[in-house]
Design a protein around this motif. Structure first.
Motif, PDB file in Angstrom:
ATOM      1  N   ASP A  91       0.808  -1.230   0.000  1.00 38.51           N
ATOM      2  CA  ASP A  91       0.000   0.000   0.000  1.00 38.51           C
ATOM      3  C   ASP A  91       0.839   1.277   0.000  1.00 38.51           C
ATOM      4  O   ASP A  91       0.319   2.361  -0.243  1.00 38.51           O
ATOM      5  CB  ASP A  91      -0.994  -0.010   1.177  1.00 38.51           C
ATOM      6  CG  ASP A  91      -0.303   0.022   2.540  1.00 38.51           C
ATOM      7  OD1 ASP A  91       0.940   0.117   2.601  1.00 38.51           O
ATOM      8  OD2 ASP A  91      -1.028  -0.048   3.551  1.00 38.51           O
ATOM      9  N   ASN A  92       2.127   1.144   0.308  1.00 36.15           N
ATOM     10  CA  ASN A  92       3.030   2.299   0.331  1.00 36.15           C
ATOM     11  C   ASN A  92       2.660   3.318   1.417  1.00 36.15           C
ATOM     12  O   ASN A  92       3.048   4.484   1.331  1.00 36.15           O
ATOM     13  CB  ASN A  92       3.063   2.989  -1.042  1.00 36.15           C
ATOM     14  CG  ASN A  92       4.448   3.519  -1.369  1.00 36.15           C
ATOM     15  OD1 ASN A  92       5.440   3.094  -0.764  1.00 36.15           O
ATOM     16  ND2 ASN A  92       4.529   4.445  -2.303  1.00 36.15           N
ATOM     17  N   LEU A  93       1.893   2.894   2.422  1.00 33.56           N
ATOM     18  CA  LEU A  93       1.395   3.817   3.448  1.00 33.56           C
ATOM     19  C   LEU A  93       1.719   3.363   4.870  1.00 33.56           C
ATOM     20  O   LEU A  93       1.916   4.189   5.756  1.00 33.56           O
ATOM     21  CB  LEU A  93      -0.144   3.926   3.356  1.00 33.56           C
ATOM     22  CG  LEU A  93      -0.727   4.574   2.104  1.00 33.56           C
ATOM     23  CD1 LEU A  93      -2.234   4.348   2.061  1.00 33.56           C
ATOM     24  CD2 LEU A  93      -0.408   6.065   2.076  1.00 33.56           C
ATOM     25  N   CYS A  94       1.741   2.059   5.104  1.00 29.28           N
ATOM     26  CA  CYS A  94       1.820   1.558   6.478  1.00 29.28           C
ATOM     27  C   CYS A  94       3.224   1.761   7.051  1.00 29.28           C
ATOM     28  O   CYS A  94       4.149   2.170   6.354  1.00 29.28           O
ATOM     29  CB  CYS A  94       1.419   0.087   6.534  1.00 29.28           C
ATOM     30  SG  CYS A  94       2.671  -1.039   5.893  1.00 29.28           S
ATOM     31  N   CYS A  97       5.975  -0.175   5.106  1.00 30.70           N
ATOM     32  CA  CYS A  97       6.309   0.442   3.815  1.00 30.70           C
ATOM     33  C   CYS A  97       7.146   1.695   4.031  1.00 30.70           C
ATOM     34  O   CYS A  97       8.128   1.928   3.320  1.00 30.70           O
ATOM     35  CB  CYS A  97       5.041   0.788   3.036  1.00 30.70           C
ATOM     36  SG  CYS A  97       4.182  -0.656   2.372  1.00 30.70           S
ATOM     37  N   CYS A 105       4.424  -5.363   4.480  1.00 34.16           N
ATOM     38  CA  CYS A 105       3.253  -4.464   4.445  1.00 34.16           C
ATOM     39  C   CYS A 105       2.017  -5.141   5.059  1.00 34.16           C
ATOM     40  O   CYS A 105       1.744  -6.310   4.804  1.00 34.16           O
ATOM     41  CB  CYS A 105       2.955  -4.073   2.996  1.00 34.16           C
ATOM     42  SG  CYS A 105       1.484  -3.028   2.812  1.00 34.16           S
ATOM     43  N   VAL A 106       1.252  -4.375   5.838  1.00 29.68           N
ATOM     44  CA  VAL A 106       0.044  -4.944   6.473  1.00 29.68           C
ATOM     45  C   VAL A 106      -1.011  -5.307   5.422  1.00 29.68           C
ATOM     46  O   VAL A 106      -1.913  -6.092   5.694  1.00 29.68           O
ATOM     47  CB  VAL A 106      -0.563  -3.984   7.522  1.00 29.68           C
ATOM     48  CG1 VAL A 106       0.404  -3.775   8.674  1.00 29.68           C
ATOM     49  CG2 VAL A 106      -0.948  -2.643   6.907  1.00 29.68           C
TER      50      VAL A 106
HETATM   51 ZN   LIG Z   1       2.328  -1.038   3.614  1.00 31.68          ZN
END
Ligand SMILES: [Zn+2]
Length: 351
Positions: A91-94, A97, A105-106
């Motif tokens: 997701d490039n957010l958690c 990442c 990544c979750v």
């Molecule tokens: Zn992630």
């Protein structure tokens, strides 16, 4: 467009080849016209039925091709670019990442497992999962290495921190990850002991750089490993087999050694002996796919010609059942590839 898909889980009989809606790229996504795709054991598991696979599904994690269309806010790609697919979706957010550990990544997913994959004329995926194919690499070679080589790379380099001069035991040398692990271990300067069955696969493993090859159908592997290491055992074991090999791994590793696992193709519930784990002070390391940084490093090594995935055979997409069957029977040495029927492959019989 044409695709290989299944509407329900099961054996090869559930695989269909037929029409599938051509996917549209959303913001940040790119549609790739697939030129080659590669089979992994994952595709068998996905077909057989593992949790969270949406149905119907197009399998296929590995692929390469040409950029066909870009969604909004895609920079750096244009129609016609030769690209290969990095099949780990994140997701490039958690927090993981953000720390550069994309494969932790979750929301980690794999192409062809959770979302439609590469066994089709076209596939859509995030632009961050596409990389230019290094010069000199064919579509087949570019499709063959990403999943297994990144898995082996993270296992040996990222997780086990393999050092020159160390000894590694690699189970099942004919498997994709194991074959990649032999080559990466040799590149590091480690000594490789591999297991396999049959003279032909043994010869191939030796060719790839294994110093000793043990036929597990004829010899007790941990005994042979002890004999080859002055009873010491190996520094690192690469185990992607699971149930059938786990106790051999625990017995074969040296005191203070590392066992790194990325899968369990023979089953997830091995026999265990905790006494050996604590008495020998074994580190057991889990590993899945690779980080973005690891993949970029691997790509530059592949681009420099120091690593290359072996290709077993190339099948047209319409013969996916035959390709799956070959993998299921374990006859392959190297990667089994699928190419869309409209694409002519350079290597109908592998390399
Ligand atoms: Zn992630």
């Amino acid at each position: 467009m044409k695709a290989v898909f299944f509407r329900k889980h099961g054996g090869n009989e559930v695989l269909e080849y037929g029409d599938w809606p051509k996917p549209e790229p959303g913001p940040g996504e790119v549609r790739v016209a697939i030129r080659a795709a590669a089979l992994n054991h994952l595709d068998l598991f996905v077909r057989n039925g593992i949790p969270d696979v949406p149905l119907p599904q197009v399998p296929g994690a590995d692929g390469s091709g040409v950029v066909d269309a870009c969604g909004a806010v895609v920079d750096g790609f244009q129609p016609g670019d030769r690209v290969l697919v990095q099949p780990g979706l994140y997701d490039n957010l958690c927090e993981f990442c953000r720390a550069g550990e994309q494969s932790v990544c979750v929301k980690f997913q794999i192409l062809g497992e959770h979302v439609p994959g590469t066994f089709a004329d076209f596939a859509v995926l995030p632009a961050r999962n596409l990389f230019p194919i290094p010069d000199g690499l064919s579509f087949e070679q570019a499709a063959a290495f990403p999943l297994v080589y990144q898995t082996a790379w993270r296992m040996l380099i990222g997780r086990a921190a393999l050092k020159p001069g160390e000894t590694v035991l690699i189970h099942g040398a004919g498997g994709g990850v194991s074959g990649a692990a032999i080559e990466i271990a040799r590149l590091v300067g480690a000594r490789v002991i591999a297991t396999t069955s049959g003279a032909e696969k043994a010869a191939r493993a030796r060719e790839a750089g294994a110093e000793l090859v043990i036929d597990y159908t004829k010899e007790d592997v941990s005994r042979a490993v002890r004999a080859a290491t002055n009873k010491r055992g190996v520094d690192v074991v690469v185990d992607s087999v699971g149930e059938k090999t786990w106790m051999t791994s625990v017995r074969s590793v040296a005191k203070g050694g590392r066992i790194v696992t990325c899968g369990a193709t023979s089953g997830p519930h091995p026999q265990e002996d905790m006494r050996l784990v604590f008495w020998k002070q074994i580190s057991i390391l889990g590993s899945t796919m690779a980080s973005d940084k690891e993949f970029r490093t691997l790509l530059s090594v592949v681009g420099s010609g120091k690593l290359a995935a072996r290709i077993d055979r190339v099948f047209p997409l319409s013969q996916a059942r035959e390709a799956f069957q070959r993998m299921e029977e374990g006859h392959q040495y190297g990667k089994i590839l699928l190419v869309p029927d409209s694409v002519e492959s350079r290597w109908p019989d592998g390399d």
